[in-house]
Every structure is written in structure tokens, then in C-alpha cells.
Scaffold this motif. Sequence first.
Motif, mmCIF file in Angstrom:
data_model
loop_
_atom_site.group_PDB
_atom_site.id
_atom_site.type_symbol
_atom_site.label_atom_id
_atom_site.label_comp_id
_atom_site.label_asym_id
_atom_site.label_seq_id
_atom_site.Cartn_x
_atom_site.Cartn_y
_atom_site.Cartn_z
ATOM 1 N N GLN A 141 0.509 5.669 0.146
ATOM 2 C CA GLN A 141 -0.360 6.705 0.684
ATOM 3 C C GLN A 141 -0.118 8.017 -0.039
ATOM 4 O OE1 GLN A 141 -2.566 5.504 2.771
ATOM 5 N NE2 GLN A 141 -1.468 3.572 2.814
ATOM 6 N N VAL B 152 4.942 7.857 7.642
ATOM 7 C CA VAL B 152 3.842 7.473 6.764
ATOM 8 C C VAL B 152 3.574 6.004 7.072
ATOM 9 C CG1 VAL B 152 3.143 7.072 4.378
ATOM 10 C CG2 VAL B 152 4.457 9.114 4.962
ATOM 11 N N THR B 153 2.348 5.711 7.457
ATOM 12 C CA THR B 153 1.988 4.322 7.777
ATOM 13 C C THR B 153 0.908 3.861 6.807
ATOM 14 O OG1 THR B 153 0.451 5.110 9.479
ATOM 15 C CG2 THR B 153 2.681 4.533 10.209
ATOM 16 N N ASN B 154 -0.259 3.565 7.317
ATOM 17 C CA ASN B 154 -1.327 3.031 6.467
ATOM 18 C C ASN B 154 -2.469 4.017 6.239
ATOM 19 O OD1 ASN B 154 -2.251 3.014 9.064
ATOM 20 N ND2 ASN B 154 -3.130 0.974 8.990
ATOM 21 N N LYS B 155 -2.201 5.320 6.462
ATOM 22 C CA LYS B 155 -3.230 6.343 6.259
ATOM 23 C C LYS B 155 -2.655 7.503 5.466
ATOM 24 C CE LYS B 155 -5.573 5.440 10.628
ATOM 25 N NZ LYS B 155 -5.920 5.971 11.932
ATOM 26 N N ASP B 156 -3.508 8.165 4.698
ATOM 27 C CA ASP B 156 -3.106 9.390 4.011
ATOM 28 C C ASP B 156 -2.833 10.461 5.055
ATOM 29 O OD1 ASP B 156 -3.477 8.100 1.605
ATOM 30 O OD2 ASP B 156 -5.450 8.961 1.241
ATOM 31 N N ILE B 157 -1.952 11.394 4.723
ATOM 32 C CA ILE B 157 -1.527 12.422 5.673
ATOM 33 C C ILE B 157 -1.801 13.803 5.091
ATOM 34 C CG2 ILE B 157 0.496 13.444 6.802
ATOM 35 C CD1 ILE B 157 1.713 10.697 6.927
ATOM 36 N N SER B 158 -2.247 14.719 5.947
ATOM 37 C CA SER B 158 -2.390 16.135 5.587
ATOM 38 C C SER B 158 -1.503 16.929 6.519
ATOM 39 C CB SER B 158 -3.830 16.602 5.740
ATOM 40 O OG SER B 158 -4.642 15.977 4.778
ATOM 41 N N GLU C 169 0.828 -1.200 0.000
ATOM 42 C CA GLU C 169 0.000 0.000 0.000
ATOM 43 C C GLU C 169 0.857 1.242 0.000
ATOM 44 O OE1 GLU C 169 -3.423 0.850 2.193
ATOM 45 O OE2 GLU C 169 -3.962 -1.242 2.373
#
Length: 137
Positions: free
Chosen positions: A23, A126-132, A21
Motif C-alpha cells: 500500500q 496498514v491493511t489492504n487500503k492506501d492510507i492518508s 499487496e
Amino acid sequence: MKHLILTVALLITSIFSFAQETQTITVTIDNVTSDKGKVGIALHSKDTFMKAKPIAEMESSIKDGKVTVTFKNVAPGEYAILALHDANENGRMDFKENGMPLESFGASNNVMNFGPPQYEDAKFMVTNKDISLNIRF
């Protein structure tokens, strides 16, 4: 039989490597001092931060003092972001005679020290979620 086993093993390996995955990292800067010039935003690893070409870089025009860019397909890991308002669009940061920057800059986590940004202060995961992220100049 050996070829069949090898083919199956390669197929399984390739499926798992494509399934990794990735992101997105969305970066917003909403306090650019003018709409003149461009803002460059660079994604770095520890090995490239302030030393080498970034992993990815984007450039954006400014509208009403705001810029938003999105880095796509970012693999999990540790990163930092550097941003520069290149007001005169010469492709580099300009400095006063005393070494102080003439153009605004910022880094992820918004830690502003005297001197250049440090990776340890700017890093994020950065893991398993999108970042803002919101970066301040």
C-alpha cells in the motif's frame, strides 16, 4: 520427478510472495511555521521507533507551510511516523538548554505529550487500503 515437484513448488511460492499487496501512505503536514528549511518524515516499526534507522524516510521542501510525501510499497503491518521541521537544515533536532525542542515535530495520530513521542500513541495499521495521514506540528 523430485526435481519437477521441487521446481513447481518453488514457482508457486515465488508467485505468492510477489503477489503480496503493498500500500501507499500519504502524509500531509499543513501547519509548518515557515518555508525555511526542510521537513523530514520517517516511517518506523516498533523496533526502530526512537531507537534506530527508520524503515523508510523522506525529506521535502516546504511550500506555503505545507508538505506532502508518499511512502510506496508498504507491506501490511503496524507502523508509526515521526516528522521534524529541520529549519536550519543541520540534519538533527535542536534543543534549548533546558532540553525543550527548538524545532517543530510531530507523530502519527497527533498525540502530543510532555516528553518524546511514544510508539503506542503513534502506531497505526496498514491493511489492504492506501492510507492518508495528516500530522500536526
